[in-house]
Enzyme design. Structure first.
Site, PDB file in Angstrom:
ATOM      1  CB  SER B 128      34.865  16.706  59.313  1.00  0.00           C
ATOM      2  OG  SER B 128      35.866  16.149  58.499  1.00  0.00           O
ATOM      3  CB  SER B 160      31.228  13.940  50.353  1.00  0.00           C
ATOM      4  OG  SER B 160      32.217  14.915  50.520  1.00  0.00           O
ATOM      5  CD  GLU B 243      40.076   9.724  52.800  1.00  0.00           C
ATOM      6  OE1 GLU B 243      39.700  10.850  52.502  1.00  0.00           O
ATOM      7  OE2 GLU B 243      39.985   9.253  53.965  1.00  0.00           O
ATOM      8  CD  GLU B 379      47.820  23.793  54.603  1.00  0.00           C
ATOM      9  OE1 GLU B 379      46.914  22.941  54.595  1.00  0.00           O
ATOM     10  OE2 GLU B 379      47.907  24.693  53.742  1.00  0.00           O
TER      11      GLU B 379
END
Ligand SMILES: Cc1cc2nc3c(=O)[nH]c(=O)nc-3n(C[C@H](O)[C@H](O)[C@H](O)COP(=O)(O)OP(=O)(O)OC[C@H]3O[C@@H](n4cnc5c(N)ncnc54)[C@H](O)[C@@H]3O)c2cc1C
Lengths: 381, 392
Positions: B128, B160, B243, B379
């Site tokens: 990201s 993370s 994942e 979404e």
């Protein structure tokens, strides 16, 4: 029929709104929360100077003589600003109990001081075991001559660490959860035998656990009638619930507005994410949830102001609605902000935490749904 | 159709149980719970699993995996969660490991896989970017060839546990021509390389997991590229699907639901235990029912995968339903905690506060908001199902 506010009410609302907008930025609020006391004394004094601490009190004690509508207007604006200062604890709870249940002498001793900002108060009602049942009281008060001797512990007392005076619920007769036999006592926070453990909650509110060990309270400091405090507590908590609901509505409005704004500016796939119908419909849902909650809030305010018999079920309904709609609104706000919604620097998560705490204060949605059911379907045969 | 366990499955279950009871000892649990010893405790635990041969549940045997069938995986997961044992840190073992043994060259496999298995390297995932979340393929962090190296510039976000990481696997832009998916490459980057800067992001759960990772003229050997240049998207997509199968978290949800029940027995409202309150029971049961179904949905997907199918759009279903159930349980846990759901402090004892699980409930509830956002938001998963399954 009209839903208009009086000129005075509009002025009150606008002055609070202006303060929140101009002098109570998110950063200002956060630095108050991070301070030792978890609040700003300066801000509190400003509230006194502007007359906001006097809103619900009778004119004979220097109050504004306001009603449920006035409290609602003030609390809704406070909600938008995520207020750290103890308006609920000092004005609505401590002040409310004294105004409604206190003797003339007690009112004269405390209300003017609340109004001028020099007295902070707290209502110590919760105990480890009591969950949402306000009559579940194990703290005991035993009469000895012209004194009562208090023993027990109160937990998560809002503003307990800063309060100068406390109203404490204690059992003077009956069994653990009996409605009868609960009494209220007015206790200076620095009285011998009280020990204090302060900490803050996720919404930035400072709370305290208070232990009472053989605390000697003069009989004259009983608030209201001996053993009959439950009704008084219920009526003050009803008004406080209304104030909390108004605060929640203020928060929900902010969350919706901020989320709408974000979805108009955040772009993915070359377009604003607000252009995705999957999100649009959900924002319509949060918008409708806000409007419906506001309507129920108005209904509750009207019921309470008119002294309607059905005020209690409406307040229960409102608590249920605040819970359900609140979760929907903050859940969507975080979700639609994506990773940003998880960040602590953004106010979204802080509004969410305050809504969570409002929900649980004086009973969560499920608890009030149970109460609502019991009233609606009470058997009369 | 038969989902009962065979005798050898039951023997395997007993072996797993016995191993966990012994290896996941109290001393280790204490170190895992303490932030200052967390990282080395995780590594310690993962090495115990490695020595037992169980650290790489999803890997093929030839690369050091267990080669378990779907029943064995199910049993292992169930027992792990029931024992309250956290899953392995996913970035190496469940993510980049798959990419390396599937798409890496022999040298990369020999260099990285043993170190992943033995938890010598802590990995993090650099996908990201500030401008590229759901629209990941629009990423801009650039890699330009210079001799034997790429020069990497740009910024990753929401990374993370980058603060613990020795290595980061990144998607970078190597071409701006053609479709945006076609100019992306998959790089393995040593976190000690000059020019990398890790900045913490404060989050609403008050626990440091997220970071920004900045790259300023960072030199990365071309030898650290997985597969071909500009083909990184294909590798990343294969990983994303993988994942998502792990994300349903059925076994952990079952345990959490059990905890909610236990706590709800001790919460008393005016003499009535919360667990006996019909309003509460209805909420608990509706989650329970979803979870009962989800467990079988997961089993069906697992069975299909072990019969040779690749996890496809079904994994999106698992992700959506799994995270919805997780969040519903976390929400209920908060409500059971009542006022104590707001507990923040960690320097006061349970005895002083008068409550044991409020703080933990708050933390998992707050962090749990992210489950519907990361790993491809729910979404985005729905968009995938609409397109790939429903053909819309
Ligand atoms: C706790 C946490 C840990 C993470 N860990 C990592 C990590 O280790 N490595 C890493 O690379 N990334 C990580 N991420 C990032 C994560 O993958 C992204 O947050 C995610 O992809 C969403 O991107 P975004 O945050 O930019 O939100 P956006 O893409 O801006 O989305 C905002 C909202 O719009 C919605 N939306 C977007 N597009 C559509 C559409 N087409 N239709 C309908 N709705 C849409 C989204 O679902 C979301 O609700 C992590 C995120 C979190 C919160």
């Amino acid at each position: 029929m009209n839903f208009d506010f009086s000129e005075e009410q509009v002025m009150l609302r606008d002055s609070v709104a202006r303060f929140i907008k101009e002098d109570y930025a998110f950063e200002t609020r956060c630095s108050a929360v991070a301070s030792q006391e978890g609040m700003s004394r300066e801000t509190w004094q400003t509230f006194a100077d502007l007359g906001w601490l006097s809103v619900p009190f009778a004119e004979e004690h220097g109050g504004f003589g306001g009603g449920a509508v006035d409290t609602m207007l003030v609390m809704e604006e406070f909600g938008k600003g995520l207020l750290a200062e103890p308006y609920l604890a000092t004005v609505l709870l401590f002040g409310g109990l004294i105004q409604k249940g206190g003797s003339q002498a007690q009112r004269e001793a405390h209300i003017p001081k609340i109004i001028d900002g020099s007295r902070l108060g707290a209502f110590a009602y919760l105990e480890r075991q009591s969950r949402f049942e306000m009559a579940d009281v194990m703290t005991s008060a035993v009469k000895e001559g012209d004194h009562y001797r208090l023993n027990g512990e109160k937990v998560v007392v809002f503003n307990g660490g800063n309060a100068d005076y406390l109203v404490v619920s204690a059992r003077t007769s009956g069994e653990q959860s009996d409605t009868q036999g609960v009494s209220l006592f007015l206790v200076p926070a620095d009285i011998a035998g009280v020990s204090l453990l302060s900490y803050s909650m996720m919404d930035g509110q400072q709370v305290a656990n208070l232990t009472f060990e053989d605390v000697q309270v003069p009989a004259a400091d009983l608030v209201g009638n001996l053993g009959e405090a439950s009704a008084l507590i219920e009526s003050v908590v009803m008004e406080a619930n209304l104030g909390l609901a108004a605060e929640a509505v203020g928060i929900m409005g902010e969350l919706n507005a901020k989320t709408l704004e974000y979805t108009k500016t955040r772009e993915q796939f070359g377009v604003a994410i607000g252009s995705f119908q999957a999100l649009q419909h959900r924002m319509v849902e949060t918008f409708m949830a806000y409007e419906q909650t506001k309507s129920l809030l108005y209904r509750a305010v009207c019921a309470l102001s008119n002294g309607d018999e059905d005020a209690a079920p409406v307040i229960h309904a409102l608590k249920v609605m605040i819970d359900r709609a609140g979760k929907l609104v903050f859940g969507e706000a975080i979700q639609m902000h994506g990773g940003m919604g998880l960040t602590d620097d953004l106010d979204i998560g802080h509004y969410a935490k305050r809504l969570m705490m409002i929900n649980t204060t004086f009973g969560n949605g499920d608890y009030h749904l149970g109460k609502f059911n019991a009233l609606r379907y009470a058997r009369t045969d | 159709m038969d989902t009962s366990f065979a005798t050898e499955d039951l023997a395997f279950r007993d072996e797993v149980r016995a191993f966990f009871a012994e290896a996941y000892d109290e001393e280790l649990q204490g170190r895992l719970a303490d932030l200052s010893t967390y990282k080395e405790a995780v590594i310690d635990w993962q090495r115990r699993l490695y020595n037992k041969g169980w650290v790489a549940a999803g890997w093929p045997v030839e690369h050091g995996g267990t080669g378990w069938n779907s029943t064995q995986k199910f049993i292992y997961e169930t027992e792990r969660a029931a024992a309250g044992i956290p899953d392995v840190i996913p970035f190496g073992l469940a993510m980049v490991g798959h990419v390396i043994y599937t798409f890496g060259n022999e040298e990369q496999k020999a260099r990285f896989l043993p170190r992943i298995l033995n938890s010598d390297d802590w990995w993090c995932q650099g996908y990201s970017e500030p401008g590229s979340g759901s629209d990941l393929a629009s990423l801009k962090t650039s890699a330009v060839v210079d001799g034997d190296d790429y020069i990497v510039n740009g910024a990753k976000i929401w990374t993370s546990y980058a603060q613990h990481a020795d290595w980061i696997f990144c998607l970078v832009r190597t071409s701006t021509e053609g479709k945006k998916q076609e100019g992306i490459s998959f790089l393995l980057i040593d976190m000690t390389t000059p020019g990398i800067n890790v900045k913490p992001i404060a989050t609403i759960d008050d626990h440091h997991s997220l970071n920004e990772v900045e790259f300023a003229d960072v030199r990365v050997p071309i030898a650290n590229r997985i597969g071909e240049q500009d083909k990184g998207w294909t590798y990343a997509k294969a990983l994303l699907a993988h994942e998502r199968t792990n994300i349903a978290g059925v076994a952990d949800s079952k345990r959490s639901l059990g905890q909610v029940r236990t706590f709800a027995k001790k919460e008393i409202n005016g003499g009535v235990a919360l667990i006996d309150d019909p309003v509460f029971q209805s909420r608990l049961s509706s989650i329970d029912i979803d979870l009962m179904a989800l467990e079988y949905t997961e089993l069906r997907v697992l069975a299909a995968v072990s019969a040779g199918g690749a996890p496809g759009a079904e994994s999106s279903l698992l992700k959506i339903k799994g995270t919805e159930v997780q969040q519903a349980i976390q929400e209920l846990q908060m409500e059971v905690a009542g006022y104590y759901q707001g507990l923040l402090v960690d320097d006061l004892s349970v005895e002083q506060l008068g409550h044991s699980f409020g703080r933990a409930a708050r933390q998992s509830y707050m962090y749990g908001r992210a489950a519907t956002i990361y790993g491809g938001s729910n979404e985005v998963q729905k968009n995938i199902i609409a397109k790939a399954v429903l053909g819309l």
